[in-house]
Design a protein around this motif. Sequence first.
Motif, mmCIF file in Angstrom:
data_model
loop_
_atom_site.group_PDB
_atom_site.id
_atom_site.type_symbol
_atom_site.label_atom_id
_atom_site.label_comp_id
_atom_site.label_asym_id
_atom_site.label_seq_id
_atom_site.Cartn_x
_atom_site.Cartn_y
_atom_site.Cartn_z
ATOM 1 N N CYS A 174 -6.988 -1.988 2.717
ATOM 2 C CA CYS A 174 -6.555 -0.560 2.754
ATOM 3 C C CYS A 174 -4.939 -0.533 3.222
ATOM 4 O O CYS A 174 -4.349 0.702 3.149
ATOM 5 C CB CYS A 174 -7.490 0.249 4.034
ATOM 6 S SG CYS A 174 -7.189 -0.233 5.754
ATOM 7 N N GLY A 175 -4.508 -1.614 3.212
ATOM 8 C CA GLY A 175 -2.836 -1.392 3.503
ATOM 9 C C GLY A 175 -2.392 -1.331 4.960
ATOM 10 O O GLY A 175 -0.974 -1.204 5.235
ATOM 11 N N ASP A 221 2.174 -0.651 0.260
ATOM 12 C CA ASP A 221 3.268 0.183 0.320
ATOM 13 C C ASP A 221 3.138 1.458 1.010
ATOM 14 O O ASP A 221 3.928 2.359 1.162
ATOM 15 C CB ASP A 221 3.586 0.555 -1.143
ATOM 16 C CG ASP A 221 4.181 -0.867 -1.727
ATOM 17 O OD1 ASP A 221 4.731 -1.504 -1.372
ATOM 18 O OD2 ASP A 221 4.151 -0.856 -3.133
ATOM 19 N N ARG A 222 1.733 1.875 1.094
ATOM 20 C CA ARG A 222 1.136 2.931 1.825
ATOM 21 C C ARG A 222 1.906 4.294 1.091
ATOM 22 O O ARG A 222 2.056 5.197 1.729
ATOM 23 C CB ARG A 222 1.531 2.989 3.201
ATOM 24 C CG ARG A 222 0.727 1.812 3.924
ATOM 25 C CD ARG A 222 1.361 1.854 5.559
ATOM 26 N NE ARG A 222 1.065 0.349 6.198
ATOM 27 C CZ ARG A 222 1.693 0.057 7.142
ATOM 28 N NH1 ARG A 222 2.988 0.587 7.541
ATOM 29 N NH2 ARG A 222 1.387 -1.165 7.759
ATOM 30 N N ASP A 223 1.671 4.080 -0.223
ATOM 31 C CA ASP A 223 1.902 5.359 -1.035
ATOM 32 C C ASP A 223 1.052 6.545 -0.636
ATOM 33 O O ASP A 223 -0.229 6.212 -0.650
ATOM 34 C CB ASP A 223 1.729 5.124 -2.515
ATOM 35 C CG ASP A 223 2.725 4.163 -3.062
ATOM 36 O OD1 ASP A 223 3.883 4.104 -2.326
ATOM 37 O OD2 ASP A 223 2.632 3.652 -4.231
ATOM 38 N N PRO A 224 1.682 7.661 -0.512
ATOM 39 C CA PRO A 224 0.856 8.711 0.036
ATOM 40 C C PRO A 224 -0.366 9.370 -0.908
ATOM 41 O O PRO A 224 -1.389 9.472 -0.888
ATOM 42 C CB PRO A 224 1.820 9.864 0.148
ATOM 43 C CG PRO A 224 3.188 9.441 -0.348
ATOM 44 C CD PRO A 224 2.942 8.134 -0.446
ATOM 45 N N ALA A 225 0.039 8.805 -2.454
ATOM 46 C CA ALA A 225 -1.100 9.302 -3.369
ATOM 47 C C ALA A 225 -2.231 8.366 -3.021
ATOM 48 O O ALA A 225 -3.475 8.731 -3.090
ATOM 49 C CB ALA A 225 -0.426 9.010 -4.768
ATOM 50 N N LEU A 233 -2.800 6.650 -0.230
ATOM 51 C CA LEU A 233 -3.395 7.107 1.302
ATOM 52 C C LEU A 233 -4.430 8.229 1.089
ATOM 53 O O LEU A 233 -5.407 8.356 1.811
ATOM 54 C CB LEU A 233 -2.456 7.237 1.870
ATOM 55 C CG LEU A 233 -1.532 6.148 2.653
ATOM 56 C CD1 LEU A 233 -0.211 6.611 3.619
ATOM 57 C CD2 LEU A 233 -2.587 4.917 3.385
ATOM 58 N N GLY A 234 -4.049 9.191 0.063
ATOM 59 C CA GLY A 234 -5.051 10.441 -0.013
ATOM 60 C C GLY A 234 -6.284 10.069 -0.794
ATOM 61 O O GLY A 234 -7.076 10.913 -0.974
ATOM 62 N N GLN A 239 -7.939 7.178 -0.058
ATOM 63 C CA GLN A 239 -8.790 6.040 0.622
ATOM 64 C C GLN A 239 -8.989 6.519 1.817
ATOM 65 O O GLN A 239 -8.288 7.403 2.662
ATOM 66 C CB GLN A 239 -8.192 4.928 0.466
ATOM 67 C CG GLN A 239 -6.969 5.069 1.131
ATOM 68 C CD GLN A 239 -6.392 3.270 1.121
ATOM 69 O OE1 GLN A 239 -6.384 2.749 0.071
ATOM 70 N NE2 GLN A 239 -5.677 2.763 2.314
ATOM 71 N N TYR A 276 -9.995 4.727 5.716
ATOM 72 C CA TYR A 276 -10.352 3.617 6.467
ATOM 73 C C TYR A 276 -10.888 3.882 7.976
ATOM 74 O O TYR A 276 -10.205 4.514 8.783
ATOM 75 C CB TYR A 276 -8.961 2.594 6.892
ATOM 76 C CG TYR A 276 -9.337 1.318 7.889
ATOM 77 C CD1 TYR A 276 -10.418 0.335 7.441
ATOM 78 C CD2 TYR A 276 -8.705 1.488 9.118
ATOM 79 C CE1 TYR A 276 -10.433 -0.778 8.474
ATOM 80 C CE2 TYR A 276 -9.119 0.484 10.031
ATOM 81 C CZ TYR A 276 -9.952 -0.710 9.726
ATOM 82 O OH TYR A 276 -10.109 -1.510 10.820
ATOM 83 N N LEU A 300 -4.048 17.093 5.346
ATOM 84 C CA LEU A 300 -3.485 15.906 4.814
ATOM 85 C C LEU A 300 -3.962 15.428 3.373
ATOM 86 O O LEU A 300 -3.173 14.540 2.582
ATOM 87 C CB LEU A 300 -2.902 15.037 5.797
ATOM 88 C CG LEU A 300 -2.379 15.506 7.094
ATOM 89 C CD1 LEU A 300 -2.255 14.404 8.095
ATOM 90 C CD2 LEU A 300 -0.696 16.077 6.566
ATOM 91 N N TRP A 301 -5.300 15.450 3.314
ATOM 92 C CA TRP A 301 -6.119 14.859 2.187
ATOM 93 C C TRP A 301 -6.129 15.867 1.089
ATOM 94 O O TRP A 301 -6.632 16.769 1.276
ATOM 95 C CB TRP A 301 -7.229 14.257 2.603
ATOM 96 C CG TRP A 301 -7.312 12.779 3.326
ATOM 97 C CD1 TRP A 301 -7.489 11.566 2.349
ATOM 98 C CD2 TRP A 301 -7.181 12.416 4.191
ATOM 99 N NE1 TRP A 301 -7.489 10.614 3.030
ATOM 100 C CE2 TRP A 301 -7.133 11.040 4.339
ATOM 101 C CE3 TRP A 301 -6.832 12.845 5.555
ATOM 102 C CZ2 TRP A 301 -6.972 10.232 5.410
ATOM 103 C CZ3 TRP A 301 -6.510 12.143 6.828
ATOM 104 C CH2 TRP A 301 -6.527 10.668 6.707
ATOM 105 N N ASN A 306 6.234 9.814 -4.477
ATOM 106 C CA ASN A 306 5.582 8.857 -3.297
ATOM 107 C C ASN A 306 6.783 8.850 -2.098
ATOM 108 O O ASN A 306 6.074 8.251 -1.096
ATOM 109 C CB ASN A 306 5.318 7.508 -3.928
ATOM 110 C CG ASN A 306 3.718 7.750 -4.509
ATOM 111 O OD1 ASN A 306 3.244 8.523 -3.863
ATOM 112 N ND2 ASN A 306 3.586 7.118 -5.417
ATOM 113 N N PRO A 351 -2.227 10.311 4.867
ATOM 114 C CA PRO A 351 -1.453 10.293 3.690
ATOM 115 C C PRO A 351 -0.208 11.194 3.760
ATOM 116 O O PRO A 351 -0.152 12.430 3.512
ATOM 117 C CB PRO A 351 -2.631 11.159 2.789
ATOM 118 C CG PRO A 351 -3.767 11.058 3.316
ATOM 119 C CD PRO A 351 -3.482 11.123 4.945
#
Lengths: 275, 266
Positions: free
Chosen positions: A48-49, A67-71, A73-74, A76, A78, A100-101, B4, B98
Amino acid sequence: MIEVSNLSFSYGLKPVLKNISLRLEGGNIYGLLGENGVGKTTLLTLLCGLKKPQKGSIVTDGRNPFDRDPALLGEQFYLADEPAPVHAKACVFGSSTGSLWPKYDQAKFLEILSEFEVDPDQMMDTMSSGQLKKTWISFALACNARHYFLDEPTNGLDIPSKSQFRKAIMKHTGEDSMVVISTHQVRDLEEIIDPIIILDKEDVLLNASLEQISRKLFFDYGTQIHSDALYLEHTPSGAIQVYPNTSGEESKVNLEALFNAAHSHKTTVKALFHE
Amino acid sequence: MNNNFFSGSRFWAWFKYDLRQMWQNHFKAALGIGLAGLIVYVIFVSWNLIFEGTWQGPGLGARIATFMLAGTILELYQTRTYGYLTDKRKGSSFLMLPASTFEKWLSMILMTLIVIPVIFLAASASVDTLVCLLDPTVGDSMLKVLSDNFNSISKSLAEVNGEIQEDFGFGLGIVTGPAIAAFCFNFLFFLLCGVCFKRYKILWAFVIIFAGSTLLSILGVTLDWNVNTDTVDTLRSFLGAATWIVAGIAACFGAGIFLRLKTLQH
C-alpha cells in the motif's frame, strides 16, 4: 494489477522478505497466510506504500505505491490490525474523512454500519475495539476503492460480526476490486478467500487459487489413513488428511490443513506448485 | 502542473479536513493557552484580595509577561499538533489519506504559521481587552498601549548611538522583519521536532537548541566574530543579514518537514 518483482525488505540486519515475486490480479480476494513474524503485515504495508522496498519493485496499475500519488491513494484502502480511535462520531468521521476519497458513499457507510449494528452517532474513541474495527471496515468499504489491504480484519470481531464481515466483503466490493486479507483466522474467511498466498520465512511458499490447490493436493475427510499424507489431523468424525493428488479427483480445500501441510512439508509443497 | 502534485479542489478538501481535525484535537488547546491571561488575572485578584484586602488586577508588565510565556508554551505545543504522525496507527492513517505530500505539507504549514497563532492571538487579545474593559484597576489593554505608542516605539527603535533615524518605516521594519523570521524559525523548528522524533519530542528539541547554541558560541569565539552596530547603516545591514539567515534556516526547517513527510514509513 499489482506486480511485485524481486522484493526484499529487512528490519536492520534481520531480513523479512527476500527476493519475492508475486502478481496480484483484480477481481480476487487473496488470503495472505503465514506464521507470526514471517512478514505478512510488512508485505501489506509495502503493497500500500507505507514502506519503501529496499530491493526490487512494486508496481500498482503502473505506479509506484511509495510515491503515494493521491490518485492511487484514492483507489486503495489499508486497514491496520488495530485501527486508530478517532475523537469524532462515526457518521461525522465518515462524512469528513470520506470526502477525500473520490468514490466515497456516505449512504453506503451508514448502511454497512447498520448491518454491523454500530451506532453512527457514537464517538469512535468510546467504542470497544470490535465496534471500532467494524466502523473502520464499514468506512473502508464505503470508499469504493479498487485495492483493499486488510490486516487481520476479523480479529476482535464477535461471531455474528465475522459472518457479517464476509457478507459485507462479498456485497460491497466491486467485481474488479482486489482484496488482500492477511489473517491467522483462516476458518473465519475460508469461504471467501481465493487465491491463497502462504508466506514462509523470507519467501512465498505458495501462491495458488483454490482450483489449482485442489488439482495438486487432495483433502481426504475419510477414516482410512494414508501413509503418504503430508498432514494428518484426527477429528471426532475421522481425520483430515492432505496428500498429493494423483487421481485428479477434486476435493474441498481445508485452509488450516493446507497451511499445516505446507508448513510441515515446505520443499514438497513448493516443488508441487512450481512444477 | 502535475495533478498528483497539487490540485486546488483536492487541497481545499484536505484543508477543510485538516481544519476539522485541528478543531477536534488542538484548537481548544490553542484557545486554552490564549486564555492564560484570564487565569493570571484571577490569580492576581484572588492573591490581592486574600493577602492585601484590595481588588487589584495584574498591571501591563505582568500581562505582557503572561502573553510571552503563553506564546512560548504555544511554540512548544507545535511538537504535538502533528506529532501523531510518528505514531504507527495514526501516522499510517494520515499517510494513506488521498492527498499529495505537498498538499498535506502546505496545510500543515498554514495551520502552524497562521491558523493556530491567529486563534491564540485572538484569544489573548480578547481576554486582555475584556479584562481591561471590566476592571479599571489593570490599566490599558496591550492592544491600546501598542496602538497609542506605535509611532514612538518605531522611532525610538531607530535611535542608535545617539543617531536618530526619523524614517518611520525603518523603525517598523527593524522590528517586524526579524520578529516574523524568528516566529517562523521557532514554530517550524518545534513542528519539525514533532514529526521527526517518536518520543520525548520537547526534550529532543531542547537538546538540539542547547547543542546548536554551544556550537554557535564556539564558532563565534574561534572565528572571532565581531558584529559592528555602531551606526544606523551597520545596524541595518547586520539585522538585514541576520533576518535573512534566520528566514533561510526556517525555510530549511520547512523543507525538512516536507522531506520527513515524503520519506516517513510505518
